[in-house]
Structures are given as structure tokens and as C-alpha cells.
Design a protein around this motif. Structure first.
Motif, PDB file in Angstrom:
ATOM      1  N   HIS A   1       0.810  -1.211   0.000  1.00  0.00           N
ATOM      2  CA  HIS A   1       0.000   0.000   0.000  1.00  0.00           C
ATOM      3  C   HIS A   1       0.853   1.275   0.000  1.00  0.00           C
ATOM      4  O   HIS A   1       0.320   2.357   0.114  1.00  0.00           O
ATOM      5  CB  HIS A   1      -0.933   0.002   1.211  1.00  0.00           C
ATOM      6  CG  HIS A   1      -1.997  -1.052   1.133  1.00  0.00           C
ATOM      7  ND1 HIS A   1      -3.093  -0.941   0.303  1.00  0.00           N
ATOM      8  CD2 HIS A   1      -2.114  -2.252   1.756  1.00  0.00           C
ATOM      9  CE1 HIS A   1      -3.854  -2.016   0.424  1.00  0.00           C
ATOM     10  NE2 HIS A   1      -3.273  -2.835   1.294  1.00  0.00           N
ATOM     11  N   GLN A   2       2.170   1.112  -0.090  1.00  0.00           N
ATOM     12  CA  GLN A   2       3.046   2.276  -0.106  1.00  0.00           C
ATOM     13  C   GLN A   2       2.887   3.018  -1.432  1.00  0.00           C
ATOM     14  O   GLN A   2       2.960   2.428  -2.497  1.00  0.00           O
ATOM     15  CB  GLN A   2       4.506   1.850   0.086  1.00  0.00           C
ATOM     16  CG  GLN A   2       5.466   3.017   0.206  1.00  0.00           C
ATOM     17  CD  GLN A   2       6.892   2.537   0.420  1.00  0.00           C
ATOM     18  OE1 GLN A   2       7.244   1.445  -0.016  1.00  0.00           O
ATOM     19  NE2 GLN A   2       7.696   3.352   1.085  1.00  0.00           N
ATOM     20  N   LEU A   3       2.653   4.330  -1.348  1.00  0.00           N
ATOM     21  CA  LEU A   3       2.472   5.123  -2.571  1.00  0.00           C
ATOM     22  C   LEU A   3       3.787   5.640  -3.107  1.00  0.00           C
ATOM     23  O   LEU A   3       4.045   5.596  -4.317  1.00  0.00           O
ATOM     24  CB  LEU A   3       1.517   6.287  -2.278  1.00  0.00           C
ATOM     25  CG  LEU A   3       0.083   5.921  -1.909  1.00  0.00           C
ATOM     26  CD1 LEU A   3      -0.715   7.179  -1.608  1.00  0.00           C
ATOM     27  CD2 LEU A   3      -0.576   5.126  -3.024  1.00  0.00           C
ATOM     28  N   VAL A   4       4.617   6.160  -2.212  1.00  0.00           N
ATOM     29  CA  VAL A   4       5.898   6.739  -2.621  1.00  0.00           C
ATOM     30  C   VAL A   4       6.991   6.214  -1.704  1.00  0.00           C
ATOM     31  O   VAL A   4       6.847   6.243  -0.474  1.00  0.00           O
ATOM     32  CB  VAL A   4       5.862   8.284  -2.546  1.00  0.00           C
ATOM     33  CG1 VAL A   4       7.211   8.874  -2.958  1.00  0.00           C
ATOM     34  CG2 VAL A   4       4.749   8.840  -3.419  1.00  0.00           C
ATOM     35  N   ASP A   5       8.066   5.743  -2.303  1.00  0.00           N
ATOM     36  CA  ASP A   5       9.215   5.268  -1.534  1.00  0.00           C
ATOM     37  C   ASP A   5      10.226   6.403  -1.437  1.00  0.00           C
ATOM     38  O   ASP A   5      11.040   6.611  -2.338  1.00  0.00           O
ATOM     39  CB  ASP A   5       9.827   4.043  -2.213  1.00  0.00           C
ATOM     40  CG  ASP A   5      10.976   3.446  -1.405  1.00  0.00           C
ATOM     41  OD1 ASP A   5      11.311   4.017  -0.337  1.00  0.00           O
ATOM     42  OD2 ASP A   5      11.542   2.437  -1.836  1.00  0.00           O
TER      43      ASP A   5
ATOM     44  N   GLN B   1      10.076   3.178  -8.145  1.00  0.00           N
ATOM     45  CA  GLN B   1       8.965   3.489  -7.268  1.00  0.00           C
ATOM     46  C   GLN B   1       7.835   2.455  -7.395  1.00  0.00           C
ATOM     47  O   GLN B   1       7.677   1.829  -8.444  1.00  0.00           O
ATOM     48  CB  GLN B   1       8.415   4.885  -7.592  1.00  0.00           C
ATOM     49  CG  GLN B   1       9.336   6.021  -7.181  1.00  0.00           C
ATOM     50  CD  GLN B   1       9.487   6.140  -5.684  1.00  0.00           C
ATOM     51  OE1 GLN B   1       8.513   6.021  -4.934  1.00  0.00           O
ATOM     52  NE2 GLN B   1      10.712   6.370  -5.227  1.00  0.00           N
TER      53      GLN B   1
ATOM     54  N   LYS C   1       2.717   5.288 -11.551  1.00  0.00           N
ATOM     55  CA  LYS C   1       3.490   5.593 -10.352  1.00  0.00           C
ATOM     56  C   LYS C   1       2.980   6.852  -9.639  1.00  0.00           C
ATOM     57  O   LYS C   1       3.058   7.963 -10.181  1.00  0.00           O
ATOM     58  CB  LYS C   1       4.965   5.814 -10.730  1.00  0.00           C
ATOM     59  CG  LYS C   1       5.583   4.712 -11.566  1.00  0.00           C
ATOM     60  CD  LYS C   1       5.806   3.442 -10.750  1.00  0.00           C
ATOM     61  CE  LYS C   1       6.566   2.405 -11.573  1.00  0.00           C
ATOM     62  NZ  LYS C   1       6.931   1.221 -10.801  1.00  0.00           N
ATOM     63  N   PRO C   2       2.481   6.721  -8.418  1.00  0.00           N
ATOM     64  CA  PRO C   2       2.095   7.898  -7.643  1.00  0.00           C
ATOM     65  C   PRO C   2       3.257   8.863  -7.433  1.00  0.00           C
ATOM     66  O   PRO C   2       3.060  10.085  -7.369  1.00  0.00           O
ATOM     67  CB  PRO C   2       1.625   7.302  -6.316  1.00  0.00           C
ATOM     68  CG  PRO C   2       1.168   5.919  -6.664  1.00  0.00           C
ATOM     69  CD  PRO C   2       2.121   5.465  -7.733  1.00  0.00           C
ATOM     70  N   ALA C   3       4.472   8.335  -7.321  1.00  0.00           N
ATOM     71  CA  ALA C   3       5.646   9.192  -7.140  1.00  0.00           C
ATOM     72  C   ALA C   3       5.813  10.139  -8.328  1.00  0.00           C
ATOM     73  O   ALA C   3       6.277  11.271  -8.173  1.00  0.00           O
ATOM     74  CB  ALA C   3       6.904   8.349  -6.962  1.00  0.00           C
TER      75      ALA C   3
ATOM     76  N   SER D   1       4.133   0.926  -7.959  1.00  0.00           N
ATOM     77  CA  SER D   1       2.980   1.254  -8.798  1.00  0.00           C
ATOM     78  C   SER D   1       1.712   1.178  -7.955  1.00  0.00           C
ATOM     79  O   SER D   1       1.718   0.674  -6.836  1.00  0.00           O
ATOM     80  CB  SER D   1       2.876   0.274  -9.966  1.00  0.00           C
ATOM     81  OG  SER D   1       4.052   0.278 -10.740  1.00  0.00           O
ATOM     82  N   HIS D   2       0.625   1.697  -8.522  1.00  0.00           N
ATOM     83  CA  HIS D   2      -0.661   1.601  -7.829  1.00  0.00           C
ATOM     84  C   HIS D   2      -1.692   1.047  -8.800  1.00  0.00           C
ATOM     85  O   HIS D   2      -1.770   1.499  -9.952  1.00  0.00           O
ATOM     86  CB  HIS D   2      -1.106   2.976  -7.314  1.00  0.00           C
ATOM     87  CG  HIS D   2      -2.214   2.890  -6.318  1.00  0.00           C
ATOM     88  ND1 HIS D   2      -3.533   2.706  -6.684  1.00  0.00           N
ATOM     89  CD2 HIS D   2      -2.195   2.950  -4.961  1.00  0.00           C
ATOM     90  CE1 HIS D   2      -4.282   2.663  -5.601  1.00  0.00           C
ATOM     91  NE2 HIS D   2      -3.507   2.807  -4.541  1.00  0.00           N
TER      92      HIS D   2
END
Length: 211
Positions: free
Chosen positions: A8-12, A82, A163-165, A84-85
Motif C-alpha cells: 500500500h506504499q504510494l511513494v518510496d 517506485q 506511479k504515484p511518485a 505502482s498503484h
């Protein structure tokens, strides 16, 4: 729980490539504004090219273009590192991504065509001034089509990769460009105001060196 958190991580933010990309995005407009203003005040690049302002401007254009390629490389590499979502990996999002990239590139390419190389790459600071303001497409759509077009391409690429990042970095691109415009627009307007004042005073073309 760690795998679930990663899922569930959006941005690393731990990825150095993300910071490198953000730094490259901020560096480019900072670099060309500093160099162009120094050229305007000292003509250091024109002097380095034997007094040929046209060649000096083309050299800066090549440098800016090369830095842009490096920035895009760092951006793409950051996206690859990064997470993905799933919501960004649907077919409809892909269509939106391609539309943004196409529209963004259209704004960038047509603005470059309308302004020419020297008009696009800060020729004003080299004393290479345009006779009239460009008001046709794409400048009748927005006042800074190259900046907004580039931002659209960044967003389209972010969505294409899912990629949310990338969306976060696109927001950073927009902020950097908006700040750059706050410095560029008044300065460029001042250059043309000075040129128009010289014309009104009846001075000859030789006096343009004062610009």
C-alpha cells in the motif's frame, strides 16, 4: 505486516533516485536563469564566442536541451524504482496518459516553432529580440505553453508508468516552473520595455548593444 505495508506504499522516499530527479528538475530552470542573466549583464558567453551572440545563444540552447535529456533520464529512472498503484494501471488511465503526452508535446513543439531557437532559448538575454509578440497558437491557449506542455508530459509519463511518485514529481515540476515564471516574465518584459524606449527616443540599431 511488512509486505502489506509495502503493497500500500504510494511513494518510496528512501529511493535516492527520487531525490536526484527532484534535484534535476529544480536545477535546470535555476541554471538557465542564472546563466542568461549573467549573459545579459556581462555578455560573457557572447565574448567567449568571439562576439557572436547568435552562436552563443545556440550554445546555451544545446546545453539546456542536453540538461533536459538528463532530467528526463533521471525522472524515468526514479519512476522505475517506485511502487505502482493498481488504480493507475487501468486502460482508461493509459489513454489519459497518452493524451497528456501528445497534448504536452504539441504545446512544446508548436511553441518552439513559433518562437524559433533563439526565441525559445532566451535569445532576448543575448540581445536577439523579436520584432513582435507571438500571439497565435499555442500562446493563445496559455501564456507559457512550453512549461505547461512539459508539465503535462511529466504527468502523462507518471500515469503511463502507474506511479504515484511521478504525480508527486509532476507537482514539483509545476511549482518550479511557476517560480521560474515569476522571475523570467518581469525580467523579459523589462528587456523589451528598454528596447521600446530606445526606439521611442529615436536611437539607431547600434544602441541595441545597450540592451
Amino acid at each position: 505486516m511488512a509486505p502489506l505495508q509495502e503493497q500500500h506504499q504510494l511513494v518510496d522516499f528512501g529511493q535516492k533516485s527520487l531525490l536526484v530527479s527532484a534535484a534535476a528538475i529544480a536545477f535546470n530552470p535555476t541554471f538557465w536563469n542564472i546563466v542568461a542573466r549573467r549573459e545579459y549583464r556581462t555578455r560573457f558567453m557572447t565574448k567567449a564566442f568571439g562576439g557572436n551572440s547568435q552562436t552563443a545563444c545556440y550554445a546555451l540552447a544545446a546545453t539546456i536541451f542536453s540538461l533536459g535529456l538528463c532530467r528526463d533520464f533521471f525522472y524515468e529512472r526514479a519512476l522505475r524504482h517506485q511502487p505502482s498503484h493498481p488504480l493507475l494501471e487501468t486502460q482508461s488511465i493509459k489513454f489519459i496518459a497518452y493524451a497528456l503526452i501528445a497534448a504536452g508535446n504539441t504545446l512544446v513543439i508548436t511553441s518552439t516553432y513559433a518562437l524559433g531557437i533563439t526565441g525559445t532559448f532566451l535569445g532576448d538575454y543575448f540581445g536577439i529580440l523579436m520584432d513582435d509578440m507571438v500571439t497565435g497558437f499555442p500562446f493563445n491557449v496559455c501564456d507559457a505553453p512550453m512549461y505547461y506542455g512539459s508539465t503535462m508530459s511529466f504527468l502523462g509519463t507518471a500515469l503511463l508508468y502507474g506511479k504515484p511518485a511521478g504525480i508527486l514529481l509532476t507537482g514539483w515540476v509545476l511549482v518550479v516552473y511557476l517560480v521560474a515564471l515569476q522571475y523570467e516574465n518581469p525580467f523579459t518584459a523589462g528587456i523589451y520595455e528598454k528596447r521600446n524606449a530606445l526606439k521611442a527616443s529615436g536611437k539607431t540599431s547600434e544602441d541595441k548593444k545597450e540592451l
